[in-house]
Design a protein around this motif. Structure first.
Motif, PDB file in Angstrom:
ATOM      1  N   ALA A  49       0.827  -1.208   0.000  1.00 13.83           N
ATOM      2  CA  ALA A  49       0.000   0.000   0.000  1.00 13.83           C
ATOM      3  C   ALA A  49       0.860   1.257   0.000  1.00 13.83           C
ATOM      4  N   VAL A  50       1.950   1.218   0.746  1.00 15.33           N
ATOM      5  CA  VAL A  50       2.883   2.358   0.768  1.00 15.33           C
ATOM      6  C   VAL A  50       3.450   2.588  -0.623  1.00 15.33           C
ATOM      7  N   ARG A  51       3.797   1.504  -1.312  1.00 14.50           N
ATOM      8  CA  ARG A  51       4.307   1.630  -2.682  1.00 14.50           C
ATOM      9  C   ARG A  51       3.224   2.187  -3.598  1.00 14.50           C
ATOM     10  N   LEU A  52       1.981   1.788  -3.356  1.00 16.48           N
ATOM     11  CA  LEU A  52       0.876   2.234  -4.202  1.00 16.48           C
ATOM     12  C   LEU A  52       0.600   3.724  -4.016  1.00 16.48           C
ATOM     13  N   ILE A  53       0.619   4.204  -2.800  1.00 12.41           N
ATOM     14  CA  ILE A  53       0.390   5.633  -2.531  1.00 12.41           C
ATOM     15  C   ILE A  53       1.568   6.469  -3.037  1.00 12.41           C
ATOM     16  N   GLY A  54       2.752   5.899  -2.972  1.00 12.77           N
ATOM     17  CA  GLY A  54       3.907   6.536  -3.601  1.00 12.77           C
ATOM     18  C   GLY A  54       4.380   7.807  -2.928  1.00 12.77           C
ATOM     19  N   ALA A  55       4.775   8.772  -3.752  1.00 13.85           N
ATOM     20  CA  ALA A  55       5.380  10.004  -3.240  1.00 13.85           C
ATOM     21  C   ALA A  55       4.444  10.794  -2.345  1.00 13.85           C
ATOM     22  N   ASP A  56       3.145  10.514  -2.403  1.00  9.98           N
ATOM     23  CA  ASP A  56       2.193  11.263  -1.580  1.00  9.98           C
ATOM     24  C   ASP A  56       2.399  11.032  -0.085  1.00  9.98           C
ATOM     25  N   VAL A  57       3.131   9.995   0.293  1.00  5.75           N
ATOM     26  CA  VAL A  57       3.419   9.828   1.722  1.00  5.75           C
ATOM     27  C   VAL A  57       4.282  10.986   2.241  1.00  5.75           C
ATOM     28  N   PHE A  58       4.913  11.708   1.328  1.00  6.43           N
ATOM     29  CA  PHE A  58       5.726  12.865   1.721  1.00  6.43           C
ATOM     30  C   PHE A  58       4.976  14.189   1.573  1.00  6.43           C
ATOM     31  N   ALA A  59       3.685  14.130   1.252  1.00  3.72           N
ATOM     32  CA  ALA A  59       2.916  15.358   1.036  1.00  3.72           C
ATOM     33  C   ALA A  59       2.963  16.320   2.221  1.00  3.72           C
ATOM     34  N   PRO A  60       2.801  15.848   3.470  1.00  6.48           N
ATOM     35  CA  PRO A  60       2.872  16.806   4.592  1.00  6.48           C
ATOM     36  C   PRO A  60       4.232  17.491   4.689  1.00  6.48           C
ATOM     37  N   HIS A  61       5.277  16.803   4.261  1.00  5.14           N
ATOM     38  CA  HIS A  61       6.625  17.371   4.317  1.00  5.14           C
ATOM     39  C   HIS A  61       6.811  18.452   3.256  1.00  5.14           C
ATOM     40  N   VAL A  62       6.471  18.146   2.005  1.00  7.56           N
ATOM     41  CA  VAL A  62       6.747  19.092   0.926  1.00  7.56           C
ATOM     42  C   VAL A  62       5.714  20.216   0.869  1.00  7.56           C
ATOM     43  N   LEU A  63       4.493  19.978   1.369  1.00 11.93           N
ATOM     44  CA  LEU A  63       3.463  21.007   1.329  1.00 11.93           C
ATOM     45  C   LEU A  63       3.498  21.920   2.550  1.00 11.93           C
ATOM     46  N   LEU A  64       3.763  21.330   3.713  1.00  8.74           N
ATOM     47  CA  LEU A  64       3.645  22.069   4.972  1.00  8.74           C
ATOM     48  C   LEU A  64       4.962  22.213   5.721  1.00  8.74           C
ATOM     49  N   GLY A  65       6.024  21.632   5.190  1.00  7.95           N
ATOM     50  CA  GLY A  65       7.321  21.733   5.854  1.00  7.95           C
ATOM     51  C   GLY A  65       7.451  20.863   7.087  1.00  7.95           C
ATOM     52  N   ARG A  66       6.577  19.875   7.229  1.00  4.71           N
ATOM     53  CA  ARG A  66       6.659  18.989   8.388  1.00  4.71           C
ATOM     54  C   ARG A  66       7.865  18.057   8.270  1.00  4.71           C
ATOM     55  N   PRO A  67       8.567  17.791   9.353  1.00  2.00           N
ATOM     56  CA  PRO A  67       9.656  16.816   9.283  1.00  2.00           C
ATOM     57  C   PRO A  67       9.110  15.417   9.031  1.00  2.00           C
ATOM     58  N   VAL A  68       9.879  14.613   8.325  1.00  2.00           N
ATOM     59  CA  VAL A  68       9.494  13.228   8.077  1.00  2.00           C
ATOM     60  C   VAL A  68       9.974  12.388   9.250  1.00  2.00           C
ATOM     61  N   HIS A  69       9.049  11.704   9.897  1.00  2.00           N
ATOM     62  CA  HIS A  69       9.426  10.866  11.036  1.00  2.00           C
ATOM     63  C   HIS A  69      10.381   9.783  10.554  1.00  2.00           C
ATOM     64  N   ARG A  70      11.452   9.589  11.297  1.00  2.00           N
ATOM     65  CA  ARG A  70      12.483   8.649  10.868  1.00  2.00           C
ATOM     66  C   ARG A  70      11.923   7.239  10.679  1.00  2.00           C
ATOM     67  N   ASP A  71      11.031   6.817  11.570  1.00  2.00           N
ATOM     68  CA  ASP A  71      10.461   5.476  11.456  1.00  2.00           C
ATOM     69  C   ASP A  71       9.576   5.353  10.218  1.00  2.00           C
ATOM     70  N   ASP A  72       8.885   6.434   9.875  1.00  2.00           N
ATOM     71  CA  ASP A  72       8.061   6.411   8.667  1.00  2.00           C
ATOM     72  C   ASP A  72       8.939   6.316   7.414  1.00  2.00           C
ATOM     73  N   ALA A  73      10.046   7.062   7.400  1.00  2.00           N
ATOM     74  CA  ALA A  73      10.977   6.991   6.270  1.00  2.00           C
ATOM     75  C   ALA A  73      11.538   5.584   6.127  1.00  2.00           C
ATOM     76  N   ALA A  74      11.799   4.934   7.262  1.00  2.00           N
ATOM     77  CA  ALA A  74      12.311   3.561   7.231  1.00  2.00           C
ATOM     78  C   ALA A  74      11.293   2.608   6.620  1.00  2.00           C
ATOM     79  N   VAL A  75      10.001   2.851   6.877  1.00  2.00           N
ATOM     80  CA  VAL A  75       8.947   2.020   6.280  1.00  2.00           C
ATOM     81  C   VAL A  75       8.938   2.184   4.759  1.00  2.00           C
ATOM     82  N   VAL A  76       9.083   3.431   4.294  1.00  2.00           N
ATOM     83  CA  VAL A  76       9.116   3.670   2.855  1.00  2.00           C
ATOM     84  C   VAL A  76      10.302   2.949   2.225  1.00  2.00           C
ATOM     85  N   ALA A  77      11.459   3.056   2.869  1.00  2.00           N
ATOM     86  CA  ALA A  77      12.648   2.366   2.358  1.00  2.00           C
ATOM     87  C   ALA A  77      12.438   0.853   2.338  1.00  2.00           C
TER      88      ALA A  77
END
Length: 241
Positions: A49-77
């Motif tokens: 599902a993460v692969r399916l949603i794709g780059a949108d998992v980073f939407a809060p970061h690129v739209l609002l400047g929110r930091p990406v939680h390290r554990d969430d980034a690890a899930v994407v990787a």
């Protein structure tokens, strides 16, 4: 003690991931991808599902400047480890997927997480030309642009974004056709491109604000559609719905 994994469908897992991203775009503290992985849902399906949603998992970061939680980034990787990119795409759909994967890898590289091999490998510019500039009809062009909508985020850039920005006429035709056919999912994806290009000063043949409101009122429900509309609203600096 082994925790029994709850079997969920890919569609349900994708809806859950989209809802979590939507919540973060709307003001929640973070997405909580890692939390979702540990809820007991089938891990392989969640990563799909993460692969399916794709780059949108980073939407809060690129739209609002929110930091990406390290554990969430690890899930994407990790999702790229379980579902690796196609090394040498040949079909049109594989090229679309390759560009979507590239966008994820490009944004993942901004975090402290090491990008998996191949996740940020840029497909050739010729591929972008073949997908969009080489489309035989505006219907084909707009259908491909809709599939590539996760690239419609600030900071992604690249030849796909440039090609869409240069194609406002087929984009407007595609949006109009989708709305008339009540294909609101496709319409919302294409409107994202209008919103992004408008935020970059590209003149629009249609009013994306009115289109967003129309889809919101008549488009029905759906996590993915709601997320697309929320992203467009932020890009257009509209008040929250």
């Amino acid at each position: 003690m082994n925790v029994e994994r709850l079997q969920v469908s890919l569609a349900d897992a994708a809806a859950e991931v989209a809802d979590r991203v939507l919540g973060a775009v709307g003001g929640a503290e973070d997405i909580g991808l890692a939390d979702y992985v540990h809820t007991g849902a089938d891990t392989t399906t969640v990563l799909g599902a993460v692969r399916l949603i794709g780059a949108d998992v980073f939407a809060p970061h690129v739209l609002l400047g929110r930091p990406v939680h390290r554990d969430d980034a690890a899930v994407v990787a990790r999702s790229f480890t379980v579902y690796p990119p196609t090394p040498q795409p040949t079909t049109r759909q594989q090229h679309v997927t390759a560009w979507r994967d590239w966008a994820v890898g490009r944004l993942l590289a901004r975090t402290d997480e090491t990008s998996p091999a191949g996740s940020d490998a840029a497909p050739t510019p010729e591929t972008a030309a073949a997908l969009l500039d080489g489309a035989k009809t505006w219907q084909e062009w707009s259908a491909t642009a809709a599939q590539l909508s996760p690239l419609a985020l600030p900071g992604v850039g690249g030849p796909i974004v440039a090609a869409v920005f240069a194609g406002m006429r087929p984009l407007a035709r595609g949006v109009t056709r989708a709305v008339l056919r009540r294909d609101f999912v496709t319409a919302a994806r294409l409107i994202r491109w209008m919103a992004l290009s408008s935020s970059n000063g590209v003149r629009q043949p249609l009013d994306p604000v009115l289109l967003v409101e129309r889809i919101r009122l008549y488009g029905g429900t759906g996590s993915r559609l709601a997320l697309d509309l929320a992203i467009s609203r932020v890009l257009l600096r509209m008040e929250p719905a």
